[in-house]
Design a protein around this motif. Sequence first.
Motif, PDB file in Angstrom:
ATOM      1  N   GLN A   1       0.820  -1.212   0.000  1.00 54.08           N
ATOM      2  CA  GLN A   1       0.000   0.000   0.000  1.00 54.08           C
ATOM      3  C   GLN A   1       0.855   1.264   0.000  1.00 54.08           C
ATOM      4  N   ASN A   2       1.984   1.224   0.702  1.00 54.52           N
ATOM      5  CA  ASN A   2       2.880   2.374   0.699  1.00 54.52           C
ATOM      6  C   ASN A   2       3.434   2.628  -0.694  1.00 54.52           C
ATOM      7  N   VAL A   3       3.888   1.572  -1.348  1.00 56.61           N
ATOM      8  CA  VAL A   3       4.480   1.726  -2.679  1.00 56.61           C
ATOM      9  C   VAL A   3       3.417   2.136  -3.693  1.00 56.61           C
ATOM     10  N   CYS A   4       2.195   1.640  -3.525  1.00 54.28           N
ATOM     11  CA  CYS A   4       1.111   1.927  -4.472  1.00 54.28           C
ATOM     12  C   CYS A   4       0.380   3.238  -4.196  1.00 54.28           C
ATOM     13  N   PHE A   5       0.752   3.938  -3.144  1.00 54.54           N
ATOM     14  CA  PHE A   5       0.002   5.133  -2.745  1.00 54.54           C
ATOM     15  C   PHE A   5      -0.062   6.150  -3.892  1.00 54.54           C
ATOM     16  N   ARG A   6      -1.263   6.467  -4.323  1.00 55.78           N
ATOM     17  CA  ARG A   6      -1.531   7.416  -5.403  1.00 55.78           C
ATOM     18  C   ARG A   6      -0.865   7.002  -6.711  1.00 55.78           C
ATOM     19  N   LEU A   7      -0.756   5.702  -6.917  1.00 62.75           N
ATOM     20  CA  LEU A   7      -0.129   5.174  -8.127  1.00 62.75           C
ATOM     21  C   LEU A   7      -1.209   4.669  -9.077  1.00 62.75           C
TER      22      LEU A   7
ATOM     23  N   PRO B   1      -0.504  -0.309 -10.738  1.00 60.89           N
ATOM     24  CA  PRO B   1       0.078  -1.164  -9.695  1.00 60.89           C
ATOM     25  C   PRO B   1       1.211  -2.052 -10.201  1.00 60.89           C
ATOM     26  N   ALA B   2       1.248  -2.314 -11.503  1.00 60.31           N
ATOM     27  CA  ALA B   2       2.316  -3.167 -12.046  1.00 60.31           C
ATOM     28  C   ALA B   2       3.691  -2.554 -11.802  1.00 60.31           C
ATOM     29  N   LEU B   3       3.767  -1.232 -11.803  1.00 58.56           N
ATOM     30  CA  LEU B   3       5.039  -0.564 -11.529  1.00 58.56           C
ATOM     31  C   LEU B   3       5.479  -0.812 -10.091  1.00 58.56           C
TER      32      LEU B   3
ATOM     33  N   ASP C   1       4.717  -3.526  -8.322  1.00 63.82           N
ATOM     34  CA  ASP C   1       5.159  -4.916  -8.266  1.00 63.82           C
ATOM     35  C   ASP C   1       6.587  -5.058  -8.792  1.00 63.82           C
ATOM     36  N   HIS C   2       6.877  -4.337  -9.861  1.00 63.06           N
ATOM     37  CA  HIS C   2       8.216  -4.418 -10.456  1.00 63.06           C
ATOM     38  C   HIS C   2       9.288  -4.028  -9.456  1.00 63.06           C
ATOM     39  N   TRP C   3       9.118  -2.894  -8.784  1.00 56.17           N
ATOM     40  CA  TRP C   3      10.149  -2.412  -7.874  1.00 56.17           C
ATOM     41  C   TRP C   3      10.150  -3.156  -6.547  1.00 56.17           C
ATOM     42  N   ILE C   4       8.993  -3.630  -6.107  1.00 58.17           N
ATOM     43  CA  ILE C   4       8.954  -4.461  -4.911  1.00 58.17           C
ATOM     44  C   ILE C   4       9.761  -5.737  -5.130  1.00 58.17           C
ATOM     45  N   ASP C   5       9.588  -6.354  -6.285  1.00 56.20           N
ATOM     46  CA  ASP C   5      10.341  -7.571  -6.608  1.00 56.20           C
ATOM     47  C   ASP C   5      11.828  -7.272  -6.765  1.00 56.20           C
ATOM     48  N   LEU C   6      12.147  -6.222  -7.500  1.00 55.52           N
ATOM     49  CA  LEU C   6      13.539  -5.910  -7.795  1.00 55.52           C
ATOM     50  C   LEU C   6      14.328  -5.560  -6.530  1.00 55.52           C
TER      51      LEU C   6
ATOM     52  N   ALA D   1      11.412   2.129  -3.500  1.00 50.91           N
ATOM     53  CA  ALA D   1      10.462   1.493  -4.420  1.00 50.91           C
ATOM     54  C   ALA D   1       9.281   2.418  -4.692  1.00 50.91           C
ATOM     55  N   ARG D   2       8.770   3.054  -3.654  1.00 54.73           N
ATOM     56  CA  ARG D   2       7.648   3.982  -3.822  1.00 54.73           C
ATOM     57  C   ARG D   2       8.026   5.132  -4.753  1.00 54.73           C
ATOM     58  N   THR D   3       9.226   5.662  -4.558  1.00 51.72           N
ATOM     59  CA  THR D   3       9.681   6.773  -5.399  1.00 51.72           C
ATOM     60  C   THR D   3       9.830   6.347  -6.855  1.00 51.72           C
ATOM     61  N   LEU D   4      10.499   5.229  -7.096  1.00 48.53           N
ATOM     62  CA  LEU D   4      10.757   4.779  -8.466  1.00 48.53           C
ATOM     63  C   LEU D   4       9.472   4.350  -9.178  1.00 48.53           C
ATOM     64  N   ALA D   5       8.517   3.807  -8.426  1.00 46.68           N
ATOM     65  CA  ALA D   5       7.265   3.352  -9.034  1.00 46.68           C
ATOM     66  C   ALA D   5       6.461   4.504  -9.631  1.00 46.68           C
TER      67      ALA D   5
END
Length: 337
Positions: free
Chosen positions: A95-101, A104-106, A108-113, A138-142
């Motif tokens: 949820q943190n990484v996806c906030f205002r995103l 969502p695939a972006l 997932d990409h950075w969470i995995d990487l 990850a949140r920033t790059l996504a």
Amino acid sequence: MLSVNNLSVDYGSTRVVDKLNLALADSEILMLVGPTGCGKTTILQALAGLIPITEGEITLGAWSASAKNQVPPEKRNVGMVFQDFALFPHLTVQQNVCFRLKDPALADHWIDLLGLSSLRNAKPDRLSGGQKQRVALARTLAHEPVFILLDEPLSNLDAALKDSLRWEIRSALKTAGVPAIWVTHDQEEALSVGDRVGILNGGKLEQLDTPETCFCEPSSRFVARFLGEASFIPGRLEQGKVVTAIGDAPGTPVDGANGEVDLLLRPDDVALAPVFEGGNGEISWVRYEGGARLFAVNLDDGTQVKVRVSHEVRAEPGSRVQLNVITTHPLAVFNRK
């Protein structure tokens, strides 16, 4: 390309940043270092649009900010990574990484990487400092920023974790192909991670160049001292060679230095050997560093030189030693003070 021209920032009547000029190439990582209060964080805030600029211009693609045209942060598409992570405590990693995103695939990409897959459903209070910083990155790059600003991103982490995480962050930035400006107090971090290093002093940029050039060919004594242990010994520059009391060395003049000069020595440029009598110096103090020992030696002419040698070399304060310059690469030479 991010371009900064004659950027100045005032706090009241005090100039904090004075006529900063730099350009950031695609996927380049620029490290900014300098003493506390030199303007590092102020520069990041000005680039992000969090504070107004007094003079100059910041340009990136579709927008250009100046004193008369203060482009708001939400129009700049800049990503920021803070030293305190700035995560939402009630949200999971996902949820943190996806906030205002929007996509969502972006996320997932950075969470995995960044190795966070097993922590998707964890909340920040269950994460280590390194894991929190990876989530923040990850949140920033996504959000696909056009450039990223990192403000002391590793300062809250222990030394062992810093060493590994700095390379994870560098690798992620290079994978994303996003240019970044990274502020740090850690000289080793700056020299090892950055494509270029900028050294600030009193709001002014003293030197901006590759890490090796800044370290080996500093533009001033301030830069030389700030980027590592520095000793200056008197000598005479003759046809590209500096003659000193502890040996000769090839020299590179700074600002036209000539004749009677001071030679910059790093601790690894000198060899130390304990002697029972004679020698050319006396140990003032010694520090054990694990794999090495750092000695401060007072030469017979009164000059102090710092020398780093293997931890197997033992000598006590007050002992006589023989110092010799052993470097074969040119050393920076400054006009005698």
